[in-house]
Every structure is written in structure tokens, then in C-alpha cells.
Scaffold this active site. Structure first.
Site, PDB file in Angstrom:
ATOM      1  CB  SER A 105      -6.553   2.536  -1.994  1.00 29.69           C
ATOM      2  OG  SER A 105      -6.838   1.291  -2.613  1.00 29.69           O
ATOM      3  CD  GLU A 129      -4.908  -2.936   6.123  1.00 24.90           C
ATOM      4  OE1 GLU A 129      -4.154  -2.207   5.469  1.00 24.90           O
ATOM      5  OE2 GLU A 129      -4.809  -4.178   6.126  1.00 24.90           O
ATOM      6  CG  HIS A 151      -3.311  -8.154   5.587  1.00 24.02           C
ATOM      7  ND1 HIS A 151      -3.978  -8.517   4.436  1.00 24.02           N
ATOM      8  CD2 HIS A 151      -2.893  -6.881   5.402  1.00 24.02           C
ATOM      9  CE1 HIS A 151      -3.949  -7.493   3.587  1.00 24.02           C
ATOM     10  NE2 HIS A 151      -3.295  -6.494   4.145  1.00 24.02           N
ATOM     11  N   GLY A 208      -5.979  -2.461  -2.217  1.00 20.01           N
ATOM     12  CA  GLY A 208      -5.523  -2.721  -3.579  1.00 20.01           C
ATOM     13  C   GLY A 208      -6.529  -2.343  -4.647  1.00 20.01           C
ATOM     14  CD  GLU A 266      -3.733  -9.068   0.771  1.00 27.47           C
ATOM     15  OE1 GLU A 266      -2.550  -9.286   1.057  1.00 27.47           O
ATOM     16  OE2 GLU A 266      -4.112  -8.025   0.186  1.00 27.47           O
ATOM     17  CG  ASN A 319       1.515  -6.009   3.996  1.00 29.93           C
ATOM     18  OD1 ASN A 319       2.408  -6.843   3.823  1.00 29.93           O
ATOM     19  ND2 ASN A 319       0.231  -6.318   3.979  1.00 29.93           N
ATOM     20  CD1 TRP A 320       7.038  -3.326   1.019  1.00 27.30           C
ATOM     21  CD2 TRP A 320       8.913  -4.435   0.505  1.00 27.30           C
ATOM     22  NE1 TRP A 320       8.024  -2.395   0.805  1.00 27.30           N
ATOM     23  CE2 TRP A 320       9.190  -3.055   0.487  1.00 27.30           C
ATOM     24  CE3 TRP A 320       9.949  -5.327   0.215  1.00 27.30           C
ATOM     25  CZ2 TRP A 320      10.453  -2.551   0.178  1.00 27.30           C
ATOM     26  CZ3 TRP A 320      11.218  -4.836  -0.080  1.00 27.30           C
ATOM     27  CH2 TRP A 320      11.455  -3.454  -0.107  1.00 27.30           C
ATOM     28  CE  LYS A 321      -0.950  -6.015   0.367  1.00 27.66           C
ATOM     29  NZ  LYS A 321      -2.337  -5.945  -0.084  1.00 27.66           N
TER      30      LYS A 321
HETATM   31  C1  PEP Z   1      -2.796  -3.659   2.658  1.00 26.23           C
HETATM   32  O1  PEP Z   1      -2.717  -4.698   2.035  1.00 26.23           O
HETATM   33  O2  PEP Z   1      -2.655  -3.660   3.896  1.00 26.23           O
HETATM   34  C2  PEP Z   1      -3.083  -2.438   1.927  1.00 26.23           C
HETATM   35  C3  PEP Z   1      -3.502  -1.402   2.596  1.00 26.23           C
HETATM   36  O3  PEP Z   1      -2.878  -2.458   0.563  1.00 26.23           O
HETATM   37  P1  PEP Z   1      -2.995  -1.228  -0.464  1.00 26.23           P
HETATM   38  O4  PEP Z   1      -2.343  -0.044   0.189  1.00 26.23           O
HETATM   39  O5  PEP Z   1      -2.305  -1.679  -1.672  1.00 26.23           O
HETATM   40  O6  PEP Z   1      -4.453  -0.974  -0.641  1.00 26.23           O
END
Ligand code: PEP
Length: 250
Positions: free
Chosen positions: A212, A166, A97, A172, A99, A10-12
Site C-alpha cells: 500500500s 511486504e 511474492h 492491496g 500471491e 509490480n503490475w501483477k
Molecule cells: C505488491 O503486490 O507487491 C504490493 C505492494 O501491492 P500494493 O502496493 O497494491 O499494496
């Protein structure tokens, strides 16, 4: 039941055209042996989807969107339909997600309509669920995740649907749950998916862990029972890191 592992990036809100070289590099290293063991998907910003599709080619890295609107068309300025994402080259779309749940106030009910729209358009939704730190500390993690699964997943979703667990506090943050906690949550998530979909479908549903995941912990996290892959944020931006995570399956 064998489930083909899925490693999705996921590049966001990251990536200009220069970043397409990373997708090219991923495709170049995604050989037949690795492809036999795991499916790789990148969800770039929508501005890059069509260009990424040209680079990735039909038989290489898959592509996904990061969100879609529940409607198929209409007066929704700034939004994208699932059909538009598919037309641009996506075969997956992330919905719900954390976010988006936080930044845009997305509810489970809305997320379910988005997942439904994705399925109708021929996309596979990656439906995200996960508890906050406060919810885990209060001993409510399974209650929260269970309720999110029941309300976000369409009850008639095909078994191709993907669930991503998640924990919000791990995203993050450089933090992850223990492997015992992940095993417990993923077993619970599969039971809950079965309660939602019925008919033994949950045995085929891929349940990803996200939060992470890095090259250094991928083998440990992806080796946990009922973990069928990863949803990767930060470490999916660079081909070397993303591939190093996927290599855990080789
Ligand atoms: C995500 O945003 O879905 C995610 C898992 O981010 P990260 O791997 O950076 O924790």
C-alpha cells in the site's frame, strides 16, 4: 555505504498493450536528476516485456519479470525461464511474492532455487518476504520474516540481490505498518541478511518496503531508516502515481 534507492512496480496480472503508454509516460518524465537519485523498474506481465523494452529504451525505466522457473529450459508448460525474461528485456525478476506463495503453494526452498536461477541467468532477483496478519498479531512477525530470509535467499547471493519486506496484510489493503514497525523490521531484516550472506555484504543489499505505498505516504515510508525503496503494486499501474512515489527521492 550508499545504496541507490529502487522503486519497483509490480503490475501483477494487469495490463494489455494499451497500458504500454504508461511505461512510455514514465520514461518521458524520468529525467537525469531523478535517475541520479533513484532507479525505477516496472515488472509488467511477461506478455508485455519485449514490447515494453522497445518503449523504455536502454537508458530509461528498467524492466523485470514477476516470476521465473528454477530450471533453465525444458518440459515445463506455461513457465518461463530467467534467461527468457532476460532475453525479453528484463534485468530484474520478483520471486516469492506472497500471491505466488499462496496461489501456487511456493515454499522458501523453491523460491531460493528461483533466485539462484535468476542470478545464474544474469538477472537481479527481488526476493519477497512478509508475515500475515495472524502471524503479526501472534507476535511472530520477526520470527516468520527471519525464517523466510534465511531459507529464501541463496547464501552465496551477490550483494546486488534485492529483498522486499511486504507484510501480507498490507498488500492491496490500504493499510501500512507504523514507521516504527517498519524501521524495526528493516533493521532486523538487514541483520538477518548479514547472517545469511556474511562478509559485510548486507550493507549494500537494498531492502524495499512493499504494501500500500501510494503518492500520499511515499515520503514518510521511504524516509524510514533501512528502507532502500519500494515495491509498489496498485499505484504502479499509472505513470502519474508511480512517478509521484519516486519523486519522494528527488
Ligand atoms: C505488491 O503486490 O507487491 C504490493 C505492494 O501491492 P500494493 O502496493 O497494491 O499494496
Amino acid at each position: 555505504m550508499t545504496r541507490r534507492p529502487l522503486v519497483a512496480g509490480n503490475w501483477k496480472m494487469n495490463g494489455l498493450r494499451a497500458a504500454l503508454a504508461e511505461i512510455g509516460a514514465m520514461g518521458a518524465s524520468y529525467d537525469a536528476a531523478l535517475e541520479a537519485r533513484a532507479e525505477l523498474v516496472i515488472c509488467p506481465p511477461a506478455t508485455l516485456l519485449a514490447l515494453a523494452a522497445e518503449i523504455a529504451g536502454p537508458a530509461s525505466i528498467g524492466l523485470g519479470g514477476q516470476d521465473c522457473h528454477p530450471a533453465s529450459r525444458g518440459a515445463h508448460t506455461g513457465d518461463l525461464s530467467a534467461a527468457m525474461l532476460k532475453d525479453a528485456g528484463a534485468s530484474y525478476v520478483i520471486v516469492g511474492h506472497s500471491e505466488r506463495r499462496v496461489d501456487h503453494g511456493e515454499t522458501d526452498a523453491l523460491i531460493q532455487t528461483k533466485a539462484r536461477a535468476a542470478i545464474q541467468a544474469g538477472l537481479i532477483p527481488i526476493v519477497c518476504v512478509g508475515e500475515t496478519r495472524a502471524e503479526r498479531d501472534a507476535g511472530r512477525a520477526t520470527e516468520i520474516v527471519g525464517a523466510q530470509i534465511m531459507a529464501s535467499l541463496p547464501s552465496d547471493a551477490p550483494q546486488s540481490v534485492v529483498l522486499a519486506y511486504e507484510p501480507v496484510w498490507a498488500i492491496g489493503a490500504g493499510l501500512t505498518p507504523t514507521t516504527a514497525d517498519i524501521a524495526q523490521m528493516h533493521a532486523f531484516a538487514r541483520e538477518t541478511v548479514e547472517a545469511r550472506l556474511g562478509g559485510g555484504k548486507s550493507a549494500a543489499v537494498r531492502i524495499l518496503y512493499g504494501g500500500s505505498v501510494k503518492p500520499g505516504n511515499a515520503a514518510e515510508l521511504l524516509g524510514v531508516a533501512n528502507v532502500d525503496g519500494a515495491l509498489v503494486g496498485g499505484a504502479s499501474l499509472r505513470a502519474a502515481d508511480f512517478l509521484a512515489i519516486a519523486e519522494a527521492y528527488r
